[in-house]
Design a protein around this motif. Sequence first.
Motif, mmCIF file in Angstrom:
data_model
loop_
_atom_site.group_PDB
_atom_site.id
_atom_site.type_symbol
_atom_site.label_atom_id
_atom_site.label_comp_id
_atom_site.label_asym_id
_atom_site.label_seq_id
_atom_site.Cartn_x
_atom_site.Cartn_y
_atom_site.Cartn_z
ATOM 1 N N SER A 125 0.815 -1.222 0.000
ATOM 2 C CA SER A 125 0.000 0.000 0.000
ATOM 3 C C SER A 125 0.841 1.261 0.000
ATOM 4 C CB SER A 125 -0.951 0.000 1.201
ATOM 5 O OG SER A 125 -0.214 -0.056 2.406
ATOM 6 N N THR A 126 2.094 1.168 0.447
ATOM 7 C CA THR A 126 2.961 2.347 0.459
ATOM 8 C C THR A 126 4.044 2.272 -0.614
ATOM 9 O OG1 THR A 126 4.390 1.319 2.133
ATOM 10 C CG2 THR A 126 2.637 2.767 2.929
ATOM 11 N N ALA A 127 3.908 1.317 -1.548
ATOM 12 C CA ALA A 127 4.950 1.116 -2.564
ATOM 13 C C ALA A 127 5.178 2.366 -3.406
ATOM 14 C CB ALA A 127 4.582 -0.066 -3.464
ATOM 15 N N ASN B 118 10.047 6.180 -2.537
ATOM 16 C CA ASN B 118 11.088 7.210 -2.636
ATOM 17 C C ASN B 118 11.001 8.192 -1.474
ATOM 18 O OD1 ASN B 118 12.295 6.227 -4.973
ATOM 19 N ND2 ASN B 118 10.854 7.308 -6.300
ATOM 20 N N LEU B 119 9.769 8.541 -1.073
ATOM 21 C CA LEU B 119 9.570 9.401 0.102
ATOM 22 C C LEU B 119 10.144 8.740 1.341
ATOM 23 C CD1 LEU B 119 8.243 11.691 1.778
ATOM 24 C CD2 LEU B 119 6.142 10.364 1.741
ATOM 25 N N ILE B 120 9.894 7.443 1.481
ATOM 26 C CA ILE B 120 10.373 6.713 2.658
ATOM 27 C C ILE B 120 11.900 6.679 2.674
ATOM 28 C CG2 ILE B 120 10.446 4.438 3.754
ATOM 29 C CD1 ILE B 120 7.536 4.052 2.750
ATOM 30 N N ARG B 121 12.519 6.405 1.527
ATOM 31 C CA ARG B 121 13.992 6.369 1.466
ATOM 32 C C ARG B 121 14.576 7.748 1.775
ATOM 33 N NH1 ARG B 121 13.545 3.287 -3.896
ATOM 34 N NH2 ARG B 121 13.583 1.085 -3.301
ATOM 35 N N LYS B 122 13.993 8.797 1.183
ATOM 36 C CA LYS B 122 14.498 10.154 1.427
ATOM 37 C C LYS B 122 14.368 10.525 2.895
ATOM 38 C CE LYS B 122 13.560 12.126 -3.158
ATOM 39 N NZ LYS B 122 12.694 13.073 -3.898
ATOM 40 N N THR B 123 13.235 10.162 3.489
ATOM 41 C CA THR B 123 13.009 10.476 4.890
ATOM 42 C C THR B 123 14.019 9.759 5.774
ATOM 43 O OG1 THR B 123 10.647 10.749 4.450
ATOM 44 C CG2 THR B 123 11.296 10.442 6.737
#
Length: 223
Positions: free
Chosen positions: A3-5, A9-14
């Motif tokens: 669901s967050t796939a 990129n947002l998750i990696r950047k964060t």
Amino acid sequence: SGSTADKINLIRKTARSFIEAKRPADRLAIVTFATDVSVVAPLTDDREKLLASAKDIKGRGSSYVWDALQYTLTQVFEQKSAAQQRRRAVVMMTDGADNALMFYRGVGSRTLFADLLENVRYGDTAIIPIYLDTEGNDPISKKVYADARRTLALLAESSGGLYYQARKIEDLEGVYQQVLNDLSQVYTIGYEPSDDKRDGAWRALKVEIRNRPELKAHAKSGY
């Protein structure tokens, strides 16, 4: 998870931004979760190793949010005595929509939310959820995600942590530094309870700052 796939990129950047904001002595671990939990990086203060590991964050599978948090609390942190422990926190980037919130039998985390919440309340780790919005427009989705937000907020409140919401990387500007600063400025308060029974029962506790009603103390809701 799946669901967050589209927010990977947002998750990696964060994750990278949080690693870059850490102080030299801060130790971080990276844990990813979907159907299974994966320790991408164990606890370390090596910034370069952590930044390299952040590239391995992937998004696929189901959403077993509660199992992942339970695993992190019991398996990722070193088990030491209270006197030896450093200040601990889990920053969770998730939509919170554990598959157990769906209307199907036998899906989702094996960990019951009530059991997880009790572990969080009785533990000494601040839970800091960062809610990633993946909600759909259908009525079932709206119900599931409303429940998901409530569970995340309750985990934060019960542990003395903070709850954030994010749709894009700009929403998180300053969050990393604030979290790290908060964790380095922790006070321990002692008090003498009016009920002196040593029965192990839960004692609700509210912390207020005298003569400063505009300020709010973030603390556990009891012990």
